[in-house]
Design an enzyme around this catalytic site. Structure first.
Site, short mmCIF file in Angstrom:
data_model
loop_
_atom_site.label_atom_id
_atom_site.label_comp_id
_atom_site.label_asym_id
_atom_site.label_seq_id
_atom_site.Cartn_x
_atom_site.Cartn_y
_atom_site.Cartn_z
N ASP A 323 0.80 -1.23 0.00
CA ASP A 323 0.00 0.00 0.00
C ASP A 323 0.84 1.28 0.00
O ASP A 323 2.01 1.28 0.38
CB ASP A 323 -0.88 0.02 1.27
CG ASP A 323 -2.06 -0.92 1.15
OD1 ASP A 323 -2.03 -1.80 0.26
OD2 ASP A 323 -2.99 -0.79 1.97
N HIS A 373 -6.30 3.31 -3.83
CA HIS A 373 -6.11 3.60 -2.40
C HIS A 373 -6.39 5.08 -2.11
O HIS A 373 -5.90 5.62 -1.13
CB HIS A 373 -4.69 3.22 -1.99
CG HIS A 373 -4.49 3.04 -0.51
ND1 HIS A 373 -5.41 2.43 0.31
CD2 HIS A 373 -3.45 3.40 0.31
CE1 HIS A 373 -4.96 2.41 1.55
NE2 HIS A 373 -3.77 3.01 1.59
N HIS A 377 -4.78 9.50 0.49
CA HIS A 377 -4.90 8.75 1.74
C HIS A 377 -5.92 9.35 2.70
O HIS A 377 -5.79 9.25 3.93
CB HIS A 377 -3.53 8.61 2.44
CG HIS A 377 -3.37 7.29 3.14
ND1 HIS A 377 -3.61 7.14 4.49
CD2 HIS A 377 -3.02 6.07 2.69
CE1 HIS A 377 -3.38 5.87 4.82
NE2 HIS A 377 -3.03 5.21 3.74
N HIS A 464 3.69 -2.24 3.17
CA HIS A 464 3.75 -0.94 2.49
C HIS A 464 5.03 -0.82 1.67
O HIS A 464 6.12 -1.03 2.23
CB HIS A 464 3.67 0.20 3.51
CG HIS A 464 2.36 0.25 4.25
ND1 HIS A 464 2.12 -0.52 5.37
CD2 HIS A 464 1.23 0.95 4.00
CE1 HIS A 464 0.88 -0.27 5.80
NE2 HIS A 464 0.32 0.62 4.98
NI NI Z 1 -2.58 3.18 3.36
#
Ligand code: NI
Length: 510
Positions: A323, A373, A377, A464
């Site tokens: 991510d 995503h 954010h 991530h």
């Molecule tokens: Ni995230």
């Protein structure tokens, strides 16, 4: 007689021969030297001929419930071939389901299981059964690439099952494909007239054993033909030659009087190589195609694990999700995935995709999945409907444009999601079942250990690709998961192609 007398006699003989030939007629009308049939040749090298090289997707399953350990290889871009190979493995699994009385479910193994070792091993389909089985009970499936020439590819799969009382079932199938056309054939489909090869095969063997018989080789009995057909199933066809093994059970009237041939065979197991014109009329069209195959393999090279079909009902699968990227670290993650033949899903931020467009393209080109995503954010549950639409919509447009992918799932930042958000998004929200919490900067050892030990079949794991710690341990994590038996696939692949609507946290088999 001793040597003192022999020399004068030989001299007299020579003089007589000269005198006689001087008076003999020039030739006998119509006489010609005997025409020997064209014989094949004997190959004694124990190693199989170089099968050529193709890039394969190497597979492995080990399941203790039904007691099976199977290795096989898929060929990129050859779905019909891969289905045929998988069918052999599936049949072996099904057999063990019946024998064990237990259902089959893919299972992962504890750390250090050694299941990173996958695919075919040279010699495994010809080694003695006891050697391949070792201490193992149940069923063992092994494979060998027997041909990768021109457009033609062949893989032999051997299924060994230990039965009670020390008996072993041992069957092999070779599956061939023309990578250019997708045609698939098994070893039983290569020869239209096996008996046509019998005379040259037997003639080659009897001559190797010293026979000078001019008599033609007679046709085989049904039993002899059955043995010969079994040998043909293990024949190698390439570069104009059929190389046929000589089974221990082989008999032929022409070999009966030749005591030497069997002993020679045992000492150096021979194979018989036949070429045109001996091979003419014996082969099917696909057999002729195999015979003509030459040069380096021209089939499609692997274009990235994400493009390959992984049967997640057969092997234990999980999905790695990365991510908040892409970032300058993302290429390191991609290198690891490429080297480990693994796929992942990247949940990207629109603003980061905008600053790393080439990385987005590379992720897509190597077969990984790209998900949404949001742009920056934002936690979606705190936004207005218009803001939610804008966060996801703007990002989807950019990601689709850069990747050429559908971008058909989203991951809400922080995991903040509800049915209302899902409704506006109009696509599945993919959460996770294992969170590595790599953003809390655990030690490399702790992060790697947790990421390797925690997942189970169908886990969706969160990491991530903006975290330096994850970049440092990623190779160890991927190798560790594969060693436990996992195949690492995209989220879509985990669900067999279509992620169900609503909110998902893991794949279908948990
Ligand atoms: Ni995230």
């Amino acid at each position: 007689m001793n040597g003192r007398h022999r020399r004068p006699l030989l001299a007299v003989g020579a003089v007589l021969t000269l005198l006689l030939s001087a008076c003999a007629p020039d030739s006998v009308a119509g006489w010609e030297p005997r025409q020997w049939s064209v014989s094949g040749s004997i190959v004694r090298s124990p190693a199989p001929t170089d099968p050529g090289h193709a890039s394969t997707l190497d597979m492995r399953l080990q399941n203790d419930d039904v007691d099976i350990d199977a290795r096989w290889a898929s060929l990129p871009g050859a779905p019909a071939f891969n289905t045929a190979v998988e069918a052999v493995v599936r049949a072996a699994v099904q057999e063990q389901v019946v024998v064990s009385g237990r259902p089959y479910r893919p299972t992962a193994h504890p750390v250090g299981a050694g299941l990173g070792e996958r695919g075919c091993a040279p010699g495994s389909t010809t080694a003695p059964a006891a050697e391949v089985l070792g201490e193992r009970t149940g069923t063992v499936v092994v494979c060998e690439i027997v041909l990768a020439r021109g457009a033609m590819f062949g893989e032999r799969i051997r299924v060994l099952t230990a039965r009670s009382g020390g008996a072993v079932d041992d069957t092999s199938t070779t599956i061939y494909t023309d990578a250019a056309t997708g045609t698939v054939a098994t070893d039983t489909q290569l020869f239209t007239d096996p008996a046509a090869l019998w005379p040259a095969y037997i003639d080659t063997l009897r001559r190797d054993a010293g026979s000078v018989s001019p008599l033609p080789v007679g046709p085989p009995t049904d039993a002899q033909l059955a043995v010969f057909e079994d040998a043909l199933a293990h024949a190698e066809l390439a570069a104009g030659e059929i190389v046929i093994p000589v089974p221990a059970e082989l008999t032929a009237r022409e070999l009966d009087g030749l005591a030497a041939w069997r002993e020679r065979s045992l000492e150096h197991p021979p194979r018989v190589a036949l070429r045109e014109p001996q091979t003419s009329g014996a082969l099917s069209p696909v057999g002729e195609e195999l015979l003509a195959a030459e040069g380096v393999f021209t089939g499609q090279p692997s274009a990235g694990a994400g493009f390959e079909h992984v049967p997640c009902d057969l092997v234990p699968c999980m999905a790695l999700t990365l991510d908040d990227g892409p970032s300058s670290l993302t290429p390191q993650f991609l290198d690891v995935l490429r080297d480990e033949h693994s796929a992942a899903t990247f949940y990207m931020l629109g603003q980061n995709a905008q600053s790393h467009p080439d990385t987005v393209r590379r992720v897509a080109a190597e077969g990984h999945e790209i998900g949404n995503h949001t742009w920056d954010h934002s936690y979606l549950t705190g936004l207005t409907d218009a803001q939610i639409g804008s966060e996801l919509g703007q990002t989807a447009v950019l990601l689709r444009e850069l990747s050429g992918q559908a971008v058909s799932t989203f991951r809400p930042p922080g995991g903040y999601v509800n049915d209302h958000v899902v409704g506006i998004a109009g696509q599945p929200a993919v959460l996770w079942s294992v969170d590595t919490r790599d953003w809390e900067h655990p030690s490399d050892d702790d992060l790697a250990r947790y990421a390797i030990e925690t997942p189970d079949v169908s886990t969706i794991m969160l990491m991530h690709d903006i975290q330096a710690g994850s970049a440092r341990v990623f190779a160890e994590v991927v190798a560790g998961l594969r060693d436990r038996g996992f195949s690492l696939v995209t989220v879509e692949a985990l669900f067999g192609g279509t992620v169900p609507g609503g909110i998902v946290r893991h794949g279908p088999l948990v």
